[in-house]
Structures are given as C-alpha cells and as structure tokens.
Design an enzyme around this catalytic site. Structure first.
Site, mmCIF file in Angstrom:
data_model
loop_
_atom_site.group_PDB
_atom_site.id
_atom_site.type_symbol
_atom_site.label_atom_id
_atom_site.label_comp_id
_atom_site.label_asym_id
_atom_site.label_seq_id
_atom_site.Cartn_x
_atom_site.Cartn_y
_atom_site.Cartn_z
ATOM 1 N N TYR A 1 -10.095 15.322 0.152
ATOM 2 C CA TYR A 1 -10.693 14.696 -1.015
ATOM 3 C C TYR A 1 -12.144 15.166 -1.028
ATOM 4 O O TYR A 1 -12.874 14.942 -0.064
ATOM 5 C CB TYR A 1 -10.605 13.175 -0.933
ATOM 6 N N HIS B 1 1.297 12.621 -7.611
ATOM 7 C CA HIS B 1 0.850 11.650 -6.611
ATOM 8 C C HIS B 1 1.874 10.529 -6.447
ATOM 9 O O HIS B 1 1.526 9.378 -6.189
ATOM 10 C CB HIS B 1 -0.516 11.080 -7.000
ATOM 11 N N ARG C 1 -3.308 0.560 -9.248
ATOM 12 C CA ARG C 1 -2.211 0.193 -8.342
ATOM 13 C C ARG C 1 -2.101 -1.328 -8.195
ATOM 14 O O ARG C 1 -2.386 -1.911 -7.150
ATOM 15 C CB ARG C 1 -2.383 0.866 -6.987
ATOM 16 N N LYS D 1 -3.508 20.825 -4.878
ATOM 17 C CA LYS D 1 -2.452 19.806 -5.010
ATOM 18 C C LYS D 1 -2.751 18.879 -6.179
ATOM 19 O O LYS D 1 -3.878 18.423 -6.354
ATOM 20 C CB LYS D 1 -2.368 18.983 -3.717
ATOM 21 N N ARG E 1 1.322 7.315 -8.303
ATOM 22 C CA ARG E 1 0.269 6.399 -7.867
ATOM 23 C C ARG E 1 -1.025 6.515 -8.674
ATOM 24 O O ARG E 1 -1.934 5.709 -8.495
ATOM 25 C CB ARG E 1 -0.023 6.630 -6.380
ATOM 26 N N THR F 1 -6.920 18.164 -3.090
ATOM 27 C CA THR F 1 -6.247 17.275 -4.042
ATOM 28 C C THR F 1 -7.135 17.105 -5.268
ATOM 29 O O THR F 1 -8.307 16.732 -5.154
ATOM 30 C CB THR F 1 -5.965 15.912 -3.396
ATOM 31 N N SER G 1 -4.444 13.637 6.056
ATOM 32 C CA SER G 1 -5.276 13.217 4.939
ATOM 33 C C SER G 1 -6.733 13.033 5.363
ATOM 34 O O SER G 1 -7.023 12.622 6.490
ATOM 35 C CB SER G 1 -4.747 11.895 4.365
ATOM 36 N N TYR H 1 0.832 -1.207 0.000
ATOM 37 C CA TYR H 1 0.000 0.000 0.000
ATOM 38 C C TYR H 1 0.868 1.258 0.000
ATOM 39 O O TYR H 1 0.590 2.222 -0.720
ATOM 40 C CB TYR H 1 -0.918 -0.015 1.228
#
Length: 383
Positions: free
Chosen positions: A133, A282, A168, A258, A285, A159, A110, A28
């Site tokens: 987010y 990112h 991923r 961002k 990612r 973001t 976050s 992760y």
C-alpha cells in the site's frame, strides 16, 4: 480423522472456521462492503462460465504446473495478501508462508500484516511476494522496499484499488478498532474461541507491525481508529501514474499491479513497465458496484500479452480452471487460506492445497486436459 471426508470443500472449512474465530475477527475476514452485491456477483458470474466435457481421452495424470514471470511453478494458485492475517488466526503469516514454501508457490505478505518482512523471512521460500500500500513519504517507501528485498521478497505487488477506505458495514458493526483493543464485548467473543485465545495470548495482541515501525510520522493520530481507517491509511497515499513510474524506477524486480478491472488501463500499464496485471475487485471489499473480474478477464486477455493474475470469488479447483480458460495465467486465493487456518489450525493450509489439487485434477479429467495449457479457451456461458 480423514480431512477429505470431513472437510471436502472450502465451504466446509468456512463453516468450521466461523465457530473457531471470534466474531469481530470473522467479520473482518468475511465481510465485503455495502450490501455485498459485488461479493455475490463474483460467485454468480463464475457460475455462469460453463465448460464442455470431453470424452475418450484414456487414462491421464494431470500436470498442474504453470509458467509465470519466467519461472515454472508446480501449481497454478498461490496465497493472496490479506491484511491483519494474524488477527484472523494466530501466527497466520508464518503458517501460510511456511506452507507456501513447502509447495513452491507464491506467498504474498501484506503491508498491513501483523508480521514484518523480517519476521517472515526465516519461513519464506523462493516465491516471496510483497504487497505494497503506497506510502506517501518517499523515505518510508524506499526503506520499506529495501526491507522487503533484504528479507527475500523478490516480487512487488502494488495495490491500486484502495484510493480511500471503504466502509465495510459488517466489519464496522463487529467493533474492531486499530490497534485492536479487547473491550468487554470482544472479550466475551474471545472466551468462546479457546484455540484462538490461547494462540493470541502466547504471541501477543496482533498489530500492524510494519506500519507501527513508521508510526512516529503520524504520532498522536493512531489510537482508536476504526478497522477501515487504520494507521496504514494515515501513512499511505492514493497513487497516481507518476507514483507508479517512480516505483518502477526504484524496484529492480518483477512489479505487478493489483486491482485492475478496466481494459482501458492496460496499454498505459504496459508502457509503465509493469511485469504482470492482477485482475481483482478486492473480493468485493472496496466498491459495491464493481463488475466481477471474471466478466472482464477475456477483454483484458485480448488487450495484452502480459501475464494475468486473477482473484475474487474463487471457491475451488473448478473456479481456477474457469479463470485459466478465460485467459488468466495464475490464480490467487485469500479468504480460503484463512478459512483453512480457522478450521484446522496449522494443518489447514496443507489440506486446502490438497483439496484444490484434487479438484483441479478431477475437473481436468472431465474436460480432457492433460496439462493446464490444454484447458480449452472456448467456453460456454449460462448468462
């Protein structure tokens, strides 16, 4: 033990952390998307930025302070937001926030952390930033902003480079679900990492607690999700320019966007009233065909006087200098702080900060820069 002899570089912390973090949590943290070409490009393009040594400057004691958003910060780097920090290392949010407070540098929590703004508030210094987010529901957004502000987070980071969940592939192969569920396969990995296991048993299995507090809005949809399509994705939206306008009107503190890579977006961001632009892909990612932010930095610098924040690929003090030389005002690191926690636990973040300070000072001496503002803007390139 002399930590600087045993762990002189971020790569040493990474090697040690990989042994002490369960494989599913490691994947992760460490993975990117696709074939991880963008992650590799971040490193390769930083290595292409060369700086000319400068001689005969006499003895120097470098000044590492910078000015950002109307404040003087003692160091040119901070803690970037990393989702599910507490999955990577138990109590990561508190440990990173406390260390940042001691250093006087920004700590960014976050939206999908394992601790809420209220949990982190007692450990937060004067440089609390909250990364958002964007929630689809206006009521959730207003409540989230009020909670962040009340907890002491004075700077908001929106973001914008996650319009959809990336795949991923390494992370998916790791088997992590949301909320985390310890299958026999994952339990076998935990058994090999006793420090992680004890810390997690003490604190409880990590969850996205801020998101969970709004989970009634998506009731019945939150079990068994992959780690790239978690409850946060069910609650949030892909923002547009109108969303940014509404957010600017609602948030009365500094607002940073961002995930910017296209210089064509800069003028509109200025018009929308943002206070700083954060260049990032990112850390590889999200999109495996994205350019490295270091390739874009000079072009964005030429297009705006707004403060520029930089991340993606930073592996030491020299990389920080490279970004500053090309026009960044400040640099953020994400994975590195978690490598430090994984390698050394509570001692890790302070050691990483010392390492970066030492590396910055050594390289500033090589280029004859007494202050970070003296870092020459004329650079060479091996590309």
């Amino acid at each position: 033990m002399d930590l600087h002899s045993t762990y002189p570089a971020i790569s040493d912390l990474r090697t040690a952390a990989k042994r002490r973090i369960p494989h599913f949590a490691w994947e992760y943290l460490d993975s990117a998307t696709g074939n991880e070409a963008t992650k590799a490009r971040n490193r390769a393009k930083l290595d292409e930025v060369l700086m000319m040594p400068s001689i005969l400057h006499g003895e120097m004691v470098p000044d590492l302070s910078v000015n950002l958003l109307g404040q003087t910060l003692p160091l040119p780097f901070g803690v970037a937001p990393v989702g599910m920090s507490g999955l990577i290392w138990p109590d990561a949010e508190r440990l990173l926030a406390s260390n940042a407070a001691k250093l006087g540098i920004p700590y960014t929590l976050s939206t999908v952390a394992t601790r809420t703004p209220e949990d982190v508030a007692p450990h937060l210094g004067a440089q609390g930033w909250f990364q958002m987010y964007p929630p689809r529901d206006d009521g959730i957004r207003s409540d989230m902003l009020a909670r962040a502000k009340s907890a002491g987070f004075h700077t908001l980071v929106l973001t914008v480079d996650v319009p959809v969940a990336s795949r991923r592939e390494r992370q998916l192969r790791g088997g992590l679900q949301q909320p985390p569920k310890l299958t026999p396969r994952l339990l076998a990995q935990v058994a090999m990492c006793p420090n992680w296991a004890i810390g997690t048993a003490t604190l409880g299995m990590p969850r996205m607690r801020l998101m969970d507090s709004y989970a009634d809005h998506v009731k019945g949809q939150t079990e068994g999700l992959s780690s790239t399509a978690h409850v946060g994705y069910l609650l949030r939206t892909s923002p547009d320019w109108y969303y940014l306008t509404d957010l600017r009107a609602e948030w009365d503190g500094p607002l940073i966007v961002k995930g910017v890579l296209n210089v064509a977006d800069v003028a509109r961001l200025e018009s929308a009233g943002v206070d700083a632009i954060w260049l990032s892909n990112h850390a590889g990612r999200q999109f495996d065909a994205a350019p490295a932010p270091i390739e874009i930095l000079q072009h964005v610098r030429a297009a705006t006087k707004l403060p520029l924040i930089f991340d993606s690929g930073i592996e030491g003090g020299l990389d920080i200098l490279r970004a500053l030389a090309l026009g960044a005002d400040f640099v953020m690191l994400g994975r590195a702080w978690h490598y430090a926690l994984g390698a050394l636990g509570e001692k890790g973040p302070a050691h990483l900060a010392d390492m970066l300070k030492s590396d910055l000072a050594a390289n500033m001496g090589q280029i004859g820069a007494q202050r970070l503002s003296d870092v020459p803007k004329t650079i060479l390139t091996s590309g």
